[in-house]
Design a protein around this motif. Structure first.
Motif, PDB file in Angstrom:
ATOM      1  N   PHE A 123       0.860  -1.244   0.057  1.00  0.00           N
ATOM      2  CA  PHE A 123       0.034  -0.125   0.004  1.00  0.00           C
ATOM      3  C   PHE A 123       0.911   1.267  -0.200  1.00  0.00           C
ATOM      4  O   PHE A 123       0.560   2.247  -0.930  1.00  0.00           O
ATOM      5  CB  PHE A 123      -0.894   0.134   1.193  1.00  0.00           C
ATOM      6  N   PHE A 124       1.918   1.276   0.974  1.00  0.00           N
ATOM      7  CA  PHE A 124       2.619   2.328   0.933  1.00  0.00           C
ATOM      8  C   PHE A 124       3.593   2.504  -0.162  1.00  0.00           C
ATOM      9  O   PHE A 124       3.856   3.716  -0.489  1.00  0.00           O
ATOM     10  CB  PHE A 124       3.582   2.441   2.186  1.00  0.00           C
ATOM     11  N   SER A 125       4.043   1.648  -0.655  1.00  0.00           N
ATOM     12  CA  SER A 125       4.891   1.484  -1.908  1.00  0.00           C
ATOM     13  C   SER A 125       4.264   2.180  -3.148  1.00  0.00           C
ATOM     14  O   SER A 125       4.704   2.895  -3.740  1.00  0.00           O
ATOM     15  CB  SER A 125       5.545   0.101  -2.114  1.00  0.00           C
ATOM     16  N   ILE A 126       3.045   1.592  -3.249  1.00  0.00           N
ATOM     17  CA  ILE A 126       2.182   1.974  -4.471  1.00  0.00           C
ATOM     18  C   ILE A 126       1.919   3.445  -4.220  1.00  0.00           C
ATOM     19  O   ILE A 126       1.843   4.410  -5.149  1.00  0.00           O
ATOM     20  CB  ILE A 126       1.077   1.258  -4.685  1.00  0.00           C
ATOM     21  N   LEU A 127       1.346   3.926  -3.087  1.00  0.00           N
ATOM     22  CA  LEU A 127       1.180   5.335  -2.756  1.00  0.00           C
ATOM     23  C   LEU A 127       2.370   6.194  -2.990  1.00  0.00           C
ATOM     24  O   LEU A 127       2.360   7.451  -3.686  1.00  0.00           O
ATOM     25  CB  LEU A 127       0.658   5.507  -1.072  1.00  0.00           C
ATOM     26  N   GLY A 128       3.615   5.858  -2.603  1.00  0.00           N
ATOM     27  CA  GLY A 128       4.582   6.539  -2.749  1.00  0.00           C
ATOM     28  C   GLY A 128       5.226   6.667  -4.287  1.00  0.00           C
ATOM     29  O   GLY A 128       5.534   7.711  -4.765  1.00  0.00           O
ATOM     30  N   GLN A 129       4.860   5.721  -5.127  1.00  0.00           N
ATOM     31  CA  GLN A 129       5.160   5.575  -6.360  1.00  0.00           C
ATOM     32  C   GLN A 129       4.381   6.582  -7.218  1.00  0.00           C
ATOM     33  O   GLN A 129       4.838   7.331  -7.957  1.00  0.00           O
ATOM     34  CB  GLN A 129       5.073   4.309  -6.957  1.00  0.00           C
ATOM     35  N   GLN A 130       3.149   6.740  -6.593  1.00  0.00           N
ATOM     36  CA  GLN A 130       2.309   7.536  -7.395  1.00  0.00           C
ATOM     37  C   GLN A 130       2.587   9.029  -7.067  1.00  0.00           C
ATOM     38  O   GLN A 130       2.359   9.875  -7.936  1.00  0.00           O
ATOM     39  CB  GLN A 130       0.524   7.305  -7.115  1.00  0.00           C
ATOM     40  N   ILE A 131       2.774   9.314  -5.784  1.00  0.00           N
ATOM     41  CA  ILE A 131       3.037  10.608  -5.380  1.00  0.00           C
ATOM     42  C   ILE A 131       4.524  11.040  -5.959  1.00  0.00           C
ATOM     43  O   ILE A 131       4.874  12.002  -6.120  1.00  0.00           O
ATOM     44  CB  ILE A 131       3.176  10.692  -3.820  1.00  0.00           C
ATOM     45  N   GLY A 132       5.180  10.142  -6.067  1.00  0.00           N
ATOM     46  CA  GLY A 132       6.752  10.308  -6.526  1.00  0.00           C
ATOM     47  C   GLY A 132       6.801  11.068  -7.822  1.00  0.00           C
ATOM     48  O   GLY A 132       6.424  12.087  -8.228  1.00  0.00           O
ATOM     49  N   TYR A 133       7.392  10.255  -8.753  1.00  0.00           N
ATOM     50  CA  TYR A 133       8.100  10.820  -9.768  1.00  0.00           C
ATOM     51  C   TYR A 133       6.813  11.201 -10.822  1.00  0.00           C
ATOM     52  O   TYR A 133       6.826  12.432 -11.481  1.00  0.00           O
ATOM     53  CB  TYR A 133       8.749   9.851 -10.746  1.00  0.00           C
ATOM     54  N   PRO A 134       5.396  10.588 -10.907  1.00  0.00           N
ATOM     55  CA  PRO A 134       4.490  11.095 -11.833  1.00  0.00           C
ATOM     56  C   PRO A 134       3.868  12.314 -11.081  1.00  0.00           C
ATOM     57  O   PRO A 134       3.390  13.088 -12.066  1.00  0.00           O
ATOM     58  CB  PRO A 134       3.403   9.833 -11.692  1.00  0.00           C
ATOM     59  N   ALA A 135       3.997  12.687 -10.244  1.00  0.00           N
ATOM     60  CA  ALA A 135       3.315  13.875  -9.413  1.00  0.00           C
ATOM     61  C   ALA A 135       4.115  14.761  -9.330  1.00  0.00           C
ATOM     62  O   ALA A 135       4.018  16.226  -9.357  1.00  0.00           O
ATOM     63  CB  ALA A 135       2.605  13.677  -8.202  1.00  0.00           C
ATOM     64  N   LEU A 136       5.586  14.480  -8.812  1.00  0.00           N
ATOM     65  CA  LEU A 136       6.417  15.561  -8.397  1.00  0.00           C
ATOM     66  C   LEU A 136       7.321  16.066  -9.643  1.00  0.00           C
ATOM     67  O   LEU A 136       7.506  17.326  -9.829  1.00  0.00           O
ATOM     68  CB  LEU A 136       7.477  15.143  -7.441  1.00  0.00           C
ATOM     69  N   ILE A 137       7.535  15.340 -10.733  1.00  0.00           N
ATOM     70  CA  ILE A 137       8.338  15.794 -11.893  1.00  0.00           C
ATOM     71  C   ILE A 137       7.726  16.956 -12.348  1.00  0.00           C
ATOM     72  O   ILE A 137       8.309  17.857 -12.830  1.00  0.00           O
ATOM     73  CB  ILE A 137       8.975  14.608 -12.716  1.00  0.00           C
ATOM     74  N   PRO A 138       6.271  16.869 -12.884  1.00  0.00           N
ATOM     75  CA  PRO A 138       5.657  17.708 -13.627  1.00  0.00           C
ATOM     76  C   PRO A 138       5.604  19.160 -12.888  1.00  0.00           C
ATOM     77  O   PRO A 138       5.475  20.293 -13.538  1.00  0.00           O
ATOM     78  CB  PRO A 138       4.324  17.331 -13.817  1.00  0.00           C
ATOM     79  N   ILE A 139       5.824  18.992 -11.625  1.00  0.00           N
ATOM     80  CA  ILE A 139       5.776  20.429 -10.799  1.00  0.00           C
ATOM     81  C   ILE A 139       7.275  20.833 -10.632  1.00  0.00           C
ATOM     82  O   ILE A 139       7.492  21.730  -9.728  1.00  0.00           O
ATOM     83  CB  ILE A 139       4.776  20.571  -9.595  1.00  0.00           C
TER      84      ILE A 139
END
Length: 95
Positions: free
Chosen positions: A18-34
């Motif tokens: 759960f935490f791994s997938i959450l971190g993956q989704q918050i990580g590069y896909p969400a943080l790189i565009p901003i």
């Protein structure tokens, strides 16, 4: 019958997923565009340092190192990574 000993480790890894997938989704896909790709990379470094410290403590104090203990340290690392990424995303959202 032989796999019953692996059940506690599997249970911990089920929570870790759960935490791994959450971190993956918050990580590069969400943080790189901003423009927060560096923070996504730092979260991995911080999580690795946290695990190294935890394992170091186990070794220094000669505590029992079992599969369950290592699975728990990995869970804590994923929580650290996801939390850091979540805080970065939240701060970027309110700026």
């Amino acid at each position: 019958k032989d796999f019953l000993n692996a059940k506690p480790v599997l249970n911990i890894f089920m929570v870790t997923i759960f935490f791994s997938i959450l971190g993956q989704q918050i990580g590069y896909p969400a943080l790189i565009p901003i423009g927060k790709g560096r923070q996504a990379n730092l979260s991995v470094i911080y999580a690795g340092i946290a695990q190294a410290i935890m394992i170091g403590i186990l070794v220094i104090f000669k505590l029992s190192i079992t599969a369950v203990v290592i699975a728990i340290t990995y869970l804590i690392c994923d929580v650290v990574m996801s939390s850091y990424r979540g805080m970065v995303l939240y701060k970027a959202k309110i700026e």
